[in-house]
Design an enzyme around this catalytic site. Sequence first.
Site, short mmCIF file in Angstrom:
data_model
loop_
_atom_site.label_atom_id
_atom_site.label_comp_id
_atom_site.label_asym_id
_atom_site.label_seq_id
_atom_site.Cartn_x
_atom_site.Cartn_y
_atom_site.Cartn_z
N ASP A 133 -5.79 7.74 3.95
CA ASP A 133 -6.64 7.10 2.95
C ASP A 133 -7.62 8.14 2.41
O ASP A 133 -8.39 8.73 3.18
CB ASP A 133 -7.43 5.94 3.56
CG ASP A 133 -6.56 4.76 3.96
OD1 ASP A 133 -5.34 4.92 4.06
OD2 ASP A 133 -7.13 3.67 4.18
N LYS A 204 -6.84 1.02 -2.93
CA LYS A 204 -7.78 0.39 -2.00
C LYS A 204 -9.13 0.25 -2.68
O LYS A 204 -9.55 1.13 -3.43
CB LYS A 204 -7.88 1.26 -0.74
CG LYS A 204 -8.89 0.85 0.31
CD LYS A 204 -8.81 1.83 1.49
CE LYS A 204 -9.94 1.61 2.49
NZ LYS A 204 -9.86 2.59 3.61
N LYS A 240 -5.07 -2.81 -0.89
CA LYS A 240 -5.89 -2.90 0.32
C LYS A 240 -7.36 -3.16 -0.04
O LYS A 240 -8.05 -2.27 -0.52
CB LYS A 240 -5.80 -1.59 1.14
CG LYS A 240 -6.65 -1.59 2.41
CD LYS A 240 -6.45 -0.30 3.19
CE LYS A 240 -7.38 -0.21 4.38
NZ LYS A 240 -7.19 1.04 5.18
#
Length: 295
Positions: A133, A204, A240
């Site tokens: 990430d 995300k 996400k």
Amino acid sequence: MDYLDKYGYAPDRGEIGRAIEMIAANMDNIASDQVYKDCFSMMDLTTLKTDDTPASVAKLVEKVNAFHKSYPEWPLPASVCVFSNFAATVKEVRKEDFNITVVSACFPSSQSFLEVKLKEVEMAVEQGADEVDIVLALNAFLAGNYEVAAEEIRQVRRVIDEVAGKQGRNVHLKVILETGLLKTPENIANASFLAMEAGADFIKTSTGKVDVNATPLAAYVMCECIDIYRMATGKKIGFKPAGGISSAADALCYYSIVSSLLGKDWLNKELFRFGVSRVANSLLSAVEQKTVSYF
């Protein structure tokens, strides 16, 4: 490049607000023990504390390893998410089937030299990260330098694929947009399309380290962009939400948004994740009908 023009998308706050109200009004009809367990299975169980140590990270992993002894009817979380330097710790302690997610590339600010970011990603993958990430380079994006921000994601994607390829593995890339700092639906949409085009497997919402993190509005815009991108390219990109998700009701809200906009194909850990440090116990408590403090 203005991605809104390219993809023909014009987010309307009023329409989005009304749609979110309708989704919220229907949440009670969606709630069930199975949905809560599904949400649990899509968690990136996260510890990103300044005082994390190898011992504290190992303790969390051991709890996941032992989870089925206490809750045999429950799924495991999708992954354990840690700082890059703890990837090897998770790999060493892990005994069950869940992924290692790391936050990398100078998380959470993404303020450093690209070479430093790439080296951190390289080391994290070498040491066992299954998922990486990173944070969108807001220093470039907010200055209007979209190509610089996109090229950084492409370079990270290249390093991940090179290192993982040598190991015979596939490693996923999630790009954190930090939607609370992007502020407008237009910025969120442009960042979503930019990240997807540049090689993100997931987009995300947030790091959890700023004042405003995941919000239903940001989630709605991002999911609309994912759907538009799928229709344009045939590619399914994951979503996400992260940051501020602390209750079973919060999880159900984002589950409902994904279900409404993207459909059943996205309701699995391959395309939908929650970034959570607190919601696990809330989901357990909702199903077990008692206060659970396992994690």
